[in-house]
Motif scaffolding. Structure first.
Motif, PDB file in Angstrom:
ATOM      1  N   LYS A 216      38.507  29.631  61.291  1.00  0.00           N
ATOM      2  CA  LYS A 216      38.528  30.810  60.655  1.00  0.00           C
ATOM      3  C   LYS A 216      38.214  31.310  59.342  1.00  0.00           C
ATOM      4  CE  LYS A 216      36.704  32.026  65.216  1.00  0.00           C
ATOM      5  NZ  LYS A 216      36.738  32.335  66.672  1.00  0.00           N
ATOM      6  N   PRO A 217      37.695  31.850  58.405  1.00  0.00           N
ATOM      7  CA  PRO A 217      38.345  32.576  57.423  1.00  0.00           C
ATOM      8  C   PRO A 217      39.361  33.810  57.679  1.00  0.00           C
ATOM      9  CG  PRO A 217      36.530  34.062  57.831  1.00  0.00           C
ATOM     10  CD  PRO A 217      35.870  32.285  58.714  1.00  0.00           C
ATOM     11  N   ASP A 218      40.172  33.897  57.029  1.00  0.00           N
ATOM     12  CA  ASP A 218      41.297  35.283  56.943  1.00  0.00           C
ATOM     13  C   ASP A 218      41.673  36.074  56.154  1.00  0.00           C
ATOM     14  OD1 ASP A 218      43.669  36.394  58.086  1.00  0.00           O
ATOM     15  OD2 ASP A 218      44.969  35.152  57.650  1.00  0.00           O
ATOM     16  N   PRO A 219      40.622  36.922  56.209  1.00  0.00           N
ATOM     17  CA  PRO A 219      40.243  38.075  54.666  1.00  0.00           C
ATOM     18  C   PRO A 219      41.860  38.845  54.649  1.00  0.00           C
ATOM     19  CG  PRO A 219      38.573  38.272  56.715  1.00  0.00           C
ATOM     20  CD  PRO A 219      39.377  37.266  57.498  1.00  0.00           C
ATOM     21  N   SER A 220      42.913  38.751  55.918  1.00  0.00           N
ATOM     22  CA  SER A 220      43.549  39.557  55.126  1.00  0.00           C
ATOM     23  C   SER A 220      44.920  38.535  54.512  1.00  0.00           C
ATOM     24  CB  SER A 220      45.387  39.212  56.563  1.00  0.00           C
ATOM     25  OG  SER A 220      45.546  38.165  56.679  1.00  0.00           O
ATOM     26  N   LEU A 221      44.629  37.624  54.014  1.00  0.00           N
ATOM     27  CA  LEU A 221      45.071  36.636  52.823  1.00  0.00           C
ATOM     28  C   LEU A 221      44.591  37.525  51.648  1.00  0.00           C
ATOM     29  CD1 LEU A 221      44.975  33.159  54.412  1.00  0.00           C
ATOM     30  CD2 LEU A 221      47.120  34.993  54.464  1.00  0.00           C
ATOM     31  N   ALA A 222      43.241  37.578  51.451  1.00  0.00           N
ATOM     32  CA  ALA A 222      42.925  39.130  50.040  1.00  0.00           C
ATOM     33  C   ALA A 222      43.605  39.571  49.681  1.00  0.00           C
ATOM     34  CB  ALA A 222      41.757  39.275  50.487  1.00  0.00           C
ATOM     35  N   LYS A 223      44.404  40.486  50.771  1.00  0.00           N
ATOM     36  CA  LYS A 223      45.321  41.768  49.914  1.00  0.00           C
ATOM     37  C   LYS A 223      46.926  40.651  50.030  1.00  0.00           C
ATOM     38  CE  LYS A 223      43.278  44.750  53.597  1.00  0.00           C
ATOM     39  NZ  LYS A 223      43.845  45.300  54.829  1.00  0.00           N
ATOM     40  N   GLY A 224      47.217  41.355  48.798  1.00  0.00           N
ATOM     41  CA  GLY A 224      48.872  40.815  48.274  1.00  0.00           C
ATOM     42  C   GLY A 224      48.866  39.187  47.631  1.00  0.00           C
ATOM     43  N   ILE A 225      47.498  38.862  47.379  1.00  0.00           N
ATOM     44  CA  ILE A 225      47.280  37.458  46.576  1.00  0.00           C
ATOM     45  C   ILE A 225      47.928  37.567  45.234  1.00  0.00           C
ATOM     46  CG2 ILE A 225      46.328  36.615  44.436  1.00  0.00           C
ATOM     47  CD1 ILE A 225      43.289  37.422  46.494  1.00  0.00           C
ATOM     48  N   ASP A 226      48.801  37.014  44.822  1.00  0.00           N
ATOM     49  CA  ASP A 226      50.301  36.227  44.267  1.00  0.00           C
ATOM     50  C   ASP A 226      49.588  36.140  43.019  1.00  0.00           C
ATOM     51  OD1 ASP A 226      52.876  36.094  42.286  1.00  0.00           O
ATOM     52  OD2 ASP A 226      53.127  34.390  43.590  1.00  0.00           O
ATOM     53  N   TRP A 227      49.658  36.989  41.970  1.00  0.00           N
ATOM     54  CA  TRP A 227      48.290  36.524  40.200  1.00  0.00           C
ATOM     55  C   TRP A 227      49.785  36.286  39.581  1.00  0.00           C
ATOM     56  CZ3 TRP A 227      43.653  36.167  40.408  1.00  0.00           C
ATOM     57  CH2 TRP A 227      42.577  37.398  41.749  1.00  0.00           C
ATOM     58  N   PHE A 228      51.089  36.796  39.364  1.00  0.00           N
ATOM     59  CA  PHE A 228      51.637  36.299  39.018  1.00  0.00           C
ATOM     60  C   PHE A 228      51.927  34.864  39.051  1.00  0.00           C
ATOM     61  CE2 PHE A 228      56.114  35.698  37.747  1.00  0.00           C
ATOM     62  CZ  PHE A 228      56.150  35.746  36.577  1.00  0.00           C
ATOM     63  N   GLY A 229      52.084  34.752  39.649  1.00  0.00           N
ATOM     64  CA  GLY A 229      52.510  33.092  40.773  1.00  0.00           C
ATOM     65  C   GLY A 229      51.701  31.963  40.202  1.00  0.00           C
ATOM     66  N   LEU A 230      50.241  32.921  40.771  1.00  0.00           N
ATOM     67  CA  LEU A 230      49.006  31.717  40.194  1.00  0.00           C
ATOM     68  C   LEU A 230      48.760  31.449  38.743  1.00  0.00           C
ATOM     69  CD1 LEU A 230      45.981  30.751  40.905  1.00  0.00           C
ATOM     70  CD2 LEU A 230      45.835  33.118  40.191  1.00  0.00           C
ATOM     71  N   ILE A 231      49.603  32.634  37.463  1.00  0.00           N
ATOM     72  CA  ILE A 231      49.663  32.530  36.338  1.00  0.00           C
ATOM     73  C   ILE A 231      50.492  31.559  36.162  1.00  0.00           C
ATOM     74  CG2 ILE A 231      50.247  33.279  34.307  1.00  0.00           C
ATOM     75  CD1 ILE A 231      48.192  36.016  34.827  1.00  0.00           C
ATOM     76  N   VAL A 232      51.455  31.834  36.811  1.00  0.00           N
ATOM     77  CA  VAL A 232      52.747  30.751  36.253  1.00  0.00           C
ATOM     78  C   VAL A 232      52.472  29.317  36.551  1.00  0.00           C
ATOM     79  CG1 VAL A 232      55.441  30.016  36.802  1.00  0.00           C
ATOM     80  CG2 VAL A 232      54.800  32.980  36.238  1.00  0.00           C
ATOM     81  N   MET A 233      51.978  29.159  37.743  1.00  0.00           N
ATOM     82  CA  MET A 233      51.493  27.948  37.888  1.00  0.00           C
ATOM     83  C   MET A 233      50.357  27.086  37.268  1.00  0.00           C
ATOM     84  SD  MET A 233      49.461  26.830  41.855  1.00  0.00           S
ATOM     85  CE  MET A 233      47.579  27.053  40.706  1.00  0.00           C
ATOM     86  N   THR A 234      48.871  27.668  36.787  1.00  0.00           N
ATOM     87  CA  THR A 234      48.074  27.115  35.951  1.00  0.00           C
ATOM     88  C   THR A 234      48.898  26.988  34.586  1.00  0.00           C
ATOM     89  OG1 THR A 234      47.032  29.098  36.715  1.00  0.00           O
ATOM     90  CG2 THR A 234      45.962  27.833  34.838  1.00  0.00           C
ATOM     91  N   ILE A 235      50.238  27.862  34.569  1.00  0.00           N
ATOM     92  CA  ILE A 235      50.644  27.060  32.614  1.00  0.00           C
ATOM     93  C   ILE A 235      51.451  26.197  33.415  1.00  0.00           C
ATOM     94  CG2 ILE A 235      52.384  27.936  30.500  1.00  0.00           C
ATOM     95  CD1 ILE A 235      51.372  30.901  31.504  1.00  0.00           C
ATOM     96  N   PHE A 236      52.026  25.826  33.815  1.00  0.00           N
ATOM     97  CA  PHE A 236      53.310  24.893  34.434  1.00  0.00           C
ATOM     98  C   PHE A 236      52.691  24.030  35.118  1.00  0.00           C
ATOM     99  CE2 PHE A 236      54.831  22.967  38.669  1.00  0.00           C
ATOM    100  CZ  PHE A 236      55.577  21.821  37.549  1.00  0.00           C
ATOM    101  N   LEU A 237      51.152  23.535  35.274  1.00  0.00           N
ATOM    102  CA  LEU A 237      50.455  22.669  35.811  1.00  0.00           C
ATOM    103  C   LEU A 237      50.150  21.884  33.778  1.00  0.00           C
ATOM    104  CD1 LEU A 237      48.901  23.108  39.286  1.00  0.00           C
ATOM    105  CD2 LEU A 237      50.896  21.125  38.762  1.00  0.00           C
ATOM    106  N   LEU A 238      49.185  22.874  33.799  1.00  0.00           N
ATOM    107  CA  LEU A 238      48.277  22.824  32.464  1.00  0.00           C
ATOM    108  C   LEU A 238      49.738  22.200  31.050  1.00  0.00           C
ATOM    109  CD1 LEU A 238      45.475  25.816  31.978  1.00  0.00           C
ATOM    110  CD2 LEU A 238      45.241  23.392  32.533  1.00  0.00           C
TER     111      LEU A 238
END
Length: 543
Positions: A216-238
């Motif tokens: 089952k989905p967990d909508p609570s995870l939509a709150k507080g998404i780590d956008w900074f971590g996502l951007i850093v991860m993308t730059i790191f992997l690319l």
């Protein structure tokens, strides 16, 4: 009995059976048909996603001609797919928990199929690159979900079988990619490398959409998404992936772009790890690394990835460049690997289930190392038989080692960490492949240059054998009506020396790949006693 009590009873029964509650019928029985249909659809989807990594390998020349691209540009058809894929692989666990496996997986397959059709219709190189990136993003979302589902949906006694299936897909898809790609290109056209995804894609959408409701989905995870971590991860992997893919051809740190991308990858990688450890809701949980067995299993998956992709890289390139095989001939020769994996998968599953995982891993990596080392004696006179022997034994060993290392990774993990573990293992395996390709390219280039220098220094035109070879070549050029027979003969003589150096360089690359398998087998000795999940312990261990 109240609805709450009934719900509690179902949850307890599902937990006792080792299956999700959604897998139970109204009578509380396990609906195995639903599980296998939904999981089977996901397996087909994973197979498509991994197949498209290598399916273009034997047809790059035809695609280059069809799109009018340069030799440097055409390699990006594969590179951009891998770059996009590594971005979404670690995100897959978070997104599947947020939206639920069914919605997330079906959405990814829909995007993958549409992108595949668009790539096949692309009329320019630039358009194809953009669409291949979209295809890679969707593929990266599809790959890890199968392993996580296998470990959470099936009870302990069936997990080894499920893991055999996922291991077969992981190893078989990239191996038969060049085979299928060569046949399709010669029989139809290179565009069918992508059109072929339509039929299986629609089947996956139906099966997973109908029977893939494993959680089952967990909508609570939509709150507080780590956008900074996502951007850093993308730059790191690319930046890391690009540096690994292009470093060998650009001279590594002699090239300013590769140097700065490597520095950027190192800095953003450190920041990303710090962020995931300290942030309250990390997008990529590193918690599985606390477990020793998972960490060692992940390291061996990394090395196994280098072995899988490395072998699939060296052999087709040698066949095409040195032996001048056509796409179909390359595909036919590479088919041995795929057939061996298909036949050996159930055998390897039984072996892994019946003994200590350390034994399976040491034997598997040892066999792969021995078979790969056979390539160290490769010559330009090798034919189908020599390549078949190498591929058959290597594929058998890699299959056993892969299944055992995957089992080790999850042997002591709790169910709630399975999705995170799956994303990490798949990411590390793909990064292992990228590192393996980069290192092998460097070894191949460097050793070829070393051997060419050694051979050239040993050649003396005052030497009787050298003079005889040059006279023979000159006579051949005169018969062909060359304007400058002596100059043409010297050029041909230089080509022979270059070819011999290239062959010796490939031999060194095979030895290097074999050494990696030996290293993985050595890591297996550090593991404590462990058995596959669902395996029956020996009498001495039973209570």
């Amino acid at each position: 009995m109240t609805d709450a009590a009934l719900s509690l009873d179902r949850a307890q029964r599902a937990q006792a059976l080792g299956v999700p509650e959604t897998a139970l019928t109204a009578d509380g029985e396990v609906d195995w048909a639903r599980i296998f249909l939904g999981f089977g659809g996901m397996v087909v989807g994973q197979f498509m996603a991994m197949l498209d990594i290598q399916i273009v390998n034997s047809s790059l020349t035809q695609i280059q001609s069809g799109l009018g691209a340069s030799a440097d540009e055409i390699s990006w058809i594969q590179t951009i797919y891998l770059l996009a894929e590594v971005i979404t692989i670690p995100l897959a666990a978070y997104m599947s928990k947020l939206f639920g496996t069914r919605l997330f997986y079906v959405s990814a397959v829909i995007v993958f199929v549409i992108a595949s059709m668009a790539v096949g219709l692309a009329g320019s190189y630039e358009t194809m690159i953009v669409l291949r990136a979209v295809q890679g993003l969707a593929a990266g979302a599809m790959i890890p979900a199968v392993f996580a589902t296998a470990m959470t949906v099936f009870p302990l006694d069936k997990r080894v079988t499920a893991n055999v299936i996922t291991g077969l897909v992981v190893t078989l898809a990239p191996t038969i990619g060049p085979t299928l790609g060569g046949w399709l290109t010669d029989a139809l056209s290179w565009r069918w490398l992508f059109f072929i995804n339509l039929g299986p894609g629609l089947l996956v959408i139906f099966l997973v959409g109908r029977w893939g409701g494993f959680d089952k989905p967990d909508p609570s995870l939509a709150k507080g998404i780590d956008w900074f971590g996502l951007i850093v991860m993308t730059i790191f992997l690319l930046t890391m992936q690009y540096a690994l893919e292009e470093g060998a051809s650009e001279g590594w740190f002699d090239d300013d772009l590769i140097l700065w991308l490597s520095v950027t990858a190192a800095v953003t990688g450190a920041v990303f790890i710090w962020r995931q450890i300290t942030y309250r809701q990390p997008i990529v949980s590193l918690a599985p690394f606390v477990n020793k067995e998972f960490t060692l299993g992940a390291i061996m998956s990394f090395i196994a990835g280098a072995s899988i992709f490395g072998g699939s890289f060296l052999i087709p390139i040698f066949l095409g460049q040195v032996l001048q095989y056509t796409a179909t001939q390359v595909g036919t020769t590479m088919l041995v690997s795929g057939l061996t994996m298909f036949v050996s998968a159930p055998i390897c599953g039984r072996v892994v289930r019946s003994m200590d995982l350390r034994v399976s891993m040491v034997f598997g990596f040892g066999l792969a190392a021995w078979a790969t080392a056979l390539g160290g004696r490769i010559t330009a006179d090798w034919g189908f038989y020599e390549f078949a022997v190498l591929q058959a034994w290597r594929s058998f060993g890699v299959m056993m080692a892969m299944i055992a290392s995957q089992q080790l990774s999850v042997s002591t993990l709790p169910p709630h960490l399975m999705k995170d573990a799956s994303g990490l293992v798949n990411l590390l395996r793909n990064l292992g492949g990228a590192v393996g390709l980069a290192v092998l390219s460097t070894v191949l280039t460097h050793q070829t240059a070393v051997h060419l220098a050694d051979i050239s220094s040993a050649v003396n035109f005052g030497n009787l054998s050298s003079q005889q070879m040059l006279e023979t070549l000159t006579a051949m050029m005169e018969q062909r009506g060359a304007a400058d027979p002596d100059g043409a003969a010297r050029k041909a003589f230089g080509g022979l020396l270059q070819r011999e150096a290239v062959v010796l360089g490939y031999g060194d690359a095979f030895y290097f790949l074999a050494a990696g398998c030996v290293l993985a087998g050595a890591f297996a000795l550090l593991v404590g006693p462990a058995r596959a999940q669902g395996a029956v312990p020996p009498p001495s261990e039973r209570r």
